[in-house]
Design a protein around this motif. Structure first.
Motif, PDB file in Angstrom:
ATOM      1  N   PHE A   1      49.828 -16.014 -43.437  1.00 45.22           N
ATOM      2  CA  PHE A   1      49.155 -15.486 -44.630  1.00 45.22           C
ATOM      3  C   PHE A   1      49.273 -13.968 -44.689  1.00 45.22           C
ATOM      4  O   PHE A   1      49.499 -13.395 -45.749  1.00 45.22           O
ATOM      5  CB  PHE A   1      47.672 -15.912 -44.648  1.00 45.22           C
ATOM      6  N   ARG A   2      49.131 -13.321 -43.532  1.00 53.03           N
ATOM      7  CA  ARG A   2      49.200 -11.853 -43.518  1.00 53.03           C
ATOM      8  C   ARG A   2      50.597 -11.365 -43.898  1.00 53.03           C
ATOM      9  O   ARG A   2      50.738 -10.336 -44.555  1.00 53.03           O
ATOM     10  CB  ARG A   2      48.776 -11.315 -42.146  1.00 53.03           C
ATOM     11  N   ILE A   3      51.613 -12.130 -43.527  1.00 54.92           N
ATOM     12  CA  ILE A   3      52.977 -11.776 -43.941  1.00 54.92           C
ATOM     13  C   ILE A   3      53.129 -11.955 -45.453  1.00 54.92           C
ATOM     14  O   ILE A   3      53.661 -11.095 -46.138  1.00 54.92           O
ATOM     15  CB  ILE A   3      54.015 -12.620 -43.171  1.00 54.92           C
ATOM     16  N   LEU A   4      52.590 -13.052 -45.973  1.00 56.10           N
ATOM     17  CA  LEU A   4      52.776 -13.340 -47.402  1.00 56.10           C
ATOM     18  C   LEU A   4      52.006 -12.369 -48.300  1.00 56.10           C
ATOM     19  O   LEU A   4      52.412 -12.108 -49.421  1.00 56.10           O
ATOM     20  CB  LEU A   4      52.370 -14.789 -47.713  1.00 56.10           C
ATOM     21  N   VAL A   5      50.880 -11.844 -47.798  1.00 54.12           N
ATOM     22  CA  VAL A   5      50.135 -10.886 -48.626  1.00 54.12           C
ATOM     23  C   VAL A   5      50.481  -9.442 -48.244  1.00 54.12           C
ATOM     24  O   VAL A   5      49.748  -8.515 -48.573  1.00 54.12           O
ATOM     25  CB  VAL A   5      48.610 -11.114 -48.580  1.00 54.12           C
TER      26      VAL A   5
ATOM     27  N   ARG B   1      49.078  -6.276 -56.318  1.00 55.28           N
ATOM     28  CA  ARG B   1      48.330  -6.318 -57.581  1.00 55.28           C
ATOM     29  C   ARG B   1      48.181  -7.744 -58.102  1.00 55.28           C
ATOM     30  O   ARG B   1      47.295  -8.031 -58.885  1.00 55.28           O
ATOM     31  CB  ARG B   1      49.045  -5.462 -58.632  1.00 55.28           C
ATOM     32  N   LYS B   2      49.085  -8.630 -57.663  1.00 56.14           N
ATOM     33  CA  LYS B   2      49.127  -9.967 -58.269  1.00 56.14           C
ATOM     34  C   LYS B   2      48.514 -11.064 -57.410  1.00 56.14           C
ATOM     35  O   LYS B   2      48.401 -12.203 -57.852  1.00 56.14           O
ATOM     36  CB  LYS B   2      50.587 -10.342 -58.561  1.00 56.14           C
ATOM     37  N   VAL B   3      48.193 -10.732 -56.168  1.00 56.83           N
ATOM     38  CA  VAL B   3      47.631 -11.777 -55.305  1.00 56.83           C
ATOM     39  C   VAL B   3      46.143 -11.535 -55.058  1.00 56.83           C
ATOM     40  O   VAL B   3      45.685 -10.396 -55.039  1.00 56.83           O
ATOM     41  CB  VAL B   3      48.356 -11.886 -53.930  1.00 56.83           C
ATOM     42  N   GLY B   4      45.430 -12.616 -54.893  1.00 57.34           N
ATOM     43  CA  GLY B   4      44.073 -12.555 -54.385  1.00 57.34           C
ATOM     44  C   GLY B   4      44.104 -13.075 -52.958  1.00 57.34           C
ATOM     45  O   GLY B   4      44.797 -14.064 -52.672  1.00 57.34           O
ATOM     46  N   TYR B   5      43.400 -12.422 -52.054  1.00 53.71           N
ATOM     47  CA  TYR B   5      43.474 -12.800 -50.635  1.00 53.71           C
ATOM     48  C   TYR B   5      42.059 -12.850 -50.066  1.00 53.71           C
ATOM     49  O   TYR B   5      41.290 -11.909 -50.200  1.00 53.71           O
ATOM     50  CB  TYR B   5      44.319 -11.765 -49.883  1.00 53.71           C
ATOM     51  N   MET B   6      41.760 -13.964 -49.492  1.00 51.98           N
ATOM     52  CA  MET B   6      40.471 -14.108 -48.821  1.00 51.98           C
ATOM     53  C   MET B   6      40.758 -14.327 -47.338  1.00 51.98           C
ATOM     54  O   MET B   6      41.201 -15.395 -46.931  1.00 51.98           O
ATOM     55  CB  MET B   6      39.745 -15.317 -49.416  1.00 51.98           C
ATOM     56  N   PRO B   7      40.558 -13.279 -46.515  1.00 53.53           N
ATOM     57  CA  PRO B   7      40.859 -13.419 -45.086  1.00 53.53           C
ATOM     58  C   PRO B   7      39.902 -14.387 -44.408  1.00 53.53           C
ATOM     59  O   PRO B   7      38.827 -14.677 -44.932  1.00 53.53           O
ATOM     60  CB  PRO B   7      40.671 -12.006 -44.530  1.00 53.53           C
ATOM     61  N   GLY B   8      40.293 -14.841 -43.225  1.00 49.06           N
ATOM     62  CA  GLY B   8      39.466 -15.805 -42.518  1.00 49.06           C
ATOM     63  C   GLY B   8      38.141 -15.229 -42.070  1.00 49.06           C
ATOM     64  O   GLY B   8      37.109 -15.869 -42.156  1.00 49.06           O
TER      65      GLY B   8
ATOM     66  N   ASP C   1      58.639  -5.234 -51.926  1.00 48.43           N
ATOM     67  CA  ASP C   1      57.874  -5.094 -53.176  1.00 48.43           C
ATOM     68  C   ASP C   1      56.375  -5.203 -52.923  1.00 48.43           C
ATOM     69  O   ASP C   1      55.637  -5.809 -53.706  1.00 48.43           O
ATOM     70  CB  ASP C   1      58.287  -6.186 -54.178  1.00 48.43           C
ATOM     71  N   LEU C   2      55.903  -4.605 -51.834  1.00 46.10           N
ATOM     72  CA  LEU C   2      54.523  -4.885 -51.439  1.00 46.10           C
ATOM     73  C   LEU C   2      53.501  -4.446 -52.476  1.00 46.10           C
ATOM     74  O   LEU C   2      52.525  -5.143 -52.715  1.00 46.10           O
ATOM     75  CB  LEU C   2      54.213  -4.304 -50.052  1.00 46.10           C
ATOM     76  N   TRP C   3      53.715  -3.292 -53.118  1.00 44.64           N
ATOM     77  CA  TRP C   3      52.687  -2.825 -54.056  1.00 44.64           C
ATOM     78  C   TRP C   3      52.604  -3.720 -55.278  1.00 44.64           C
ATOM     79  O   TRP C   3      51.507  -3.987 -55.781  1.00 44.64           O
ATOM     80  CB  TRP C   3      52.931  -1.368 -54.444  1.00 44.64           C
ATOM     81  N   ALA C   4      53.746  -4.208 -55.741  1.00 46.31           N
ATOM     82  CA  ALA C   4      53.731  -5.123 -56.892  1.00 46.31           C
ATOM     83  C   ALA C   4      53.041  -6.429 -56.510  1.00 46.31           C
ATOM     84  O   ALA C   4      52.255  -6.985 -57.295  1.00 46.31           O
ATOM     85  CB  ALA C   4      55.159  -5.393 -57.358  1.00 46.31           C
ATOM     86  N   ILE C   5      53.294  -6.901 -55.294  1.00 47.57           N
ATOM     87  CA  ILE C   5      52.669  -8.161 -54.857  1.00 47.57           C
ATOM     88  C   ILE C   5      51.159  -7.989 -54.753  1.00 47.57           C
ATOM     89  O   ILE C   5      50.386  -8.836 -55.205  1.00 47.57           O
ATOM     90  CB  ILE C   5      53.257  -8.611 -53.498  1.00 47.57           C
TER      91      ILE C   5
END
Lengths: 308, 249
Positions: free
Chosen positions: A48-52, A78-85, A72-76
């Motif tokens: 998950f940490r790699i994907l976000v 803005r578009k993902v929501g991430y809820m860490p464990g 493209d980390l900055w573009a990603i």
């Protein structure tokens, strides 16, 4: 069919001499509720940490919404929501202050995010001024989900959102996810609870950094090789020990109220043979073939547990 | 050991105007595997803190291993073992060092500790790993070790607070076989879990809802009483019937 929401190709990541992710490949379709199911230490959080975009893979490639996770980390972001464990809200801020904070970080407002989060936030609204640290486990999860959604992401990554949460709150949380999915959001979620796999469109079984299989939940269960017999006895533990000592036993496990048993042999008459073996040990049991569960498949594919 | 390991009668604990544990009455028989279930915030943790001698009740009566929860809390602590997923062992100490530390805390002599250490490592098949730091062990092994260490001073009762969270399905089952083994030797096991299949592994269950003990019985009895096919369903019906939203205990 639209482009996949996530593509991972041979993603590998090591930490010192531990291979956290070992040549992991899969894709998540747009609009899908996709689950990673496996125990702690399986590699879910690293993936998950790699994907976000919070961690780089050592090798392999991955993209989210068509964007490369390394470039493209900055573009990603803005578009993902991430809820860490781990609970990652501010315990000393109130419910509404946490929401305002996450909205402002993404350059938006709670009002603008409200259409997205309303079905979840409505349950939190009576506690708007309560410190986040003073919420119950289930309510904390709902606040964390609201904070991950407030900027209206196109895809949601939820890392073990239900760990340590009671069975009722877990069910309610999955109801919320089903509702979000119904509104078109792509959701990638991980869980150590095998019984939650059935709530996903597709699941990936993950253990020690390797994918043990990716498919629809029913297909994962059906892919069990061989036949599972359910052993019903009032003396479950004695029956377990008696079957451990039975020459034809392949595997025997506690499974809820009863035992699940597999035999080394194939063919008819095995159930009657197991009943007879138990009877010679003074144990009364019913033995019937059943449809395997996802947990049966997981156990079959995971091999021996890790050595100490 | 025969008889009753835990007795609670009208056990109550208030925090200000909030009643976390509300007139709870039950008993746990010696050698029983007793599952203690409830939603987050239902009062489980408060009840466990009272029964382990960490917190005095507001009213009601309870005894653990024959000792009173008001007056004999130190005696209770010596008579019980405790493990949870959060607090178990010291990651920076080796397996043997952890065992020695807990043995010493419980006042065991050096020779007893040595003998029980060897026995414990052999039973868990951890003989090769005695000098490894606990932090380097896989989670499932840590939990199996923590359970065995909680039993090192041969307590009459062991309290297990979500012992199997996050553990793989095979190791989780091995852990339950350790529990059955301990119960078979007469140790009373008091266990909480969020895995409903594990609720089925218990001899009897108590289910807390909003501070009250709303159900008590064998898994089979509870399923019959609620006309439910699984413990998951029983739990869902009970918890939905009375749980307040939001507040933590």
């Amino acid at each position: 069919m639209s482009a996949p929401a996530v593509v991972a190709e041979s993603v590998t990541r090591r930490f010192a001499d531990v291979v956290a992710l070992d040549d992991v490949s899969f894709d998540v379709r747009a609009g899908e509720l996709f689950g990673f199911v496996g125990p702690d230490g399986g590699g879910k959080t690293t993936l998950f940490r790699i994907l976000v975009t919070l961690l780089l893979a050592d090798s392999g490639r991955a993209s989210v919404l068509g964007l490369d996770v390394a470039r493209d980390l900055w573009a990603i972001r803005r578009k993902v929501g991430y809820m860490p464990g781990r609970f990652s809200l501010y315990p000393d801020l109130s419910v509404e202050e946490n929401l305002q904070f996450f909205a402002s970080v993404f350059g938006t407002t709670v009002e603008a995010g409200m259409p997205t989060i309303a079905p979840i936030y409505d349950q939190l609204a009576p506690f708007a001024t309560r410190r986040a640290g003073a919420l119950s486990g289930g309510m904390k999860q709902k606040l964390a989900l609201s904070c991950a959604l407030v900027h209206h992401p196109e895809i949601l990554f939820l890392d073990e959102p239900t760990t340590g949460v009671d069975a009722v709150s877990r069910r309610e949380f999955w109801d919320l996810l089903a509702d979000l999915r119904g509104r078109g959001l792509t959701i990638v979620v991980s869980t150590p609870y095998m019984d939650e796999a059935g709530r996903c469109d597709r699941v990936a079984l993950i253990q020690r950094g390797r994918l043990l299989g990716v498919d629809e939940p029913a297909a994962v269960a059906r892919s069990f090789s061989g036949a599972v017999l359910e052993v019903r006895s009032r003396e479950r533990y004695r029956a377990l020990l008696a079957l451990r000592a039975f020459e034809h036993t392949d595997t025997v496990h506690l499974f809820g109220e009863w035992l699940h048993y597999t035999d080394r042999r194939a063919g008819n008459g095995i159930a009657a043979d197991v009943v007879a073996h138990l009877r010679t040990n003074g144990i009364v049991a019913d033995v019937t073939p059943i449809a395997p569960t996802i947990e049966d498949t997981f156990i079959q594919r995971m091999g021996a547990p890790e050595a100490a | 050991m025969t008889g009753v390991a835990i007795v609670a009668k009208g056990l109550t604990r208030r925090f200000g105007g909030f009643t976390a544990v509300d007139a709870v009455t039950f008993d746990v028989r010696a050698g029983e595997v007793f599952g203690f279930l409830g939603a987050n915030g239902a009062g489980k943790t408060t009840a466990i803190r009272i029964l382990t001698g960490l917190l005095a009740p507001s009213s009601g009566a309870a005894s653990v291993a024959g000792f009173d929860v008001y007056r004999e809390r130190e005696a209770i602590k010596r008579s019980i073992g405790y493990m949870s997923q959060r607090f178990s062992l010291y990651n920076d100490l080796t397996v043997r060092e952890n065992i020695r530390l807990y043995g010493t805390i419980y006042g065991l002599s050096a020779s007893v500790i040595r003998a029980r250490t060897d026995n414990l490592l052999e039973r868990l098949r951890l003989g090769e790993s005695g000098s490894k730091r606990v932090g380097t062990l896989p989670l499932g092994w840590k939990q199996k070790l923590a359970f065995s260490v909680a039993l090192l001073h041969q307590p009459r009762i062991v309290f297990l607070d979500e012992p199997t969270g996050g553990v793989d399905p095979v190791t989780r089952r091995q852990f339950w076989e350790l529990i059955y083994g301990a119960a078979g030797q007469g140790t009373t096991v008091f266990v909480t879990t969020h895995y409903m299949d594990e609720a089925e592994y218990c001899d009897r269950l108590g289910i807390m809802v909003a501070g009250r003990l709303d159900a008590l019985g064998t898994p089979h009895e509870l399923k019959e009483r609620f006309g439910a096919g699984s413990m998951d369903e029983v739990f869902l019906r009970l918890a939905r019937s009375g749980a307040p939203a939001g507040a933590a205990a």
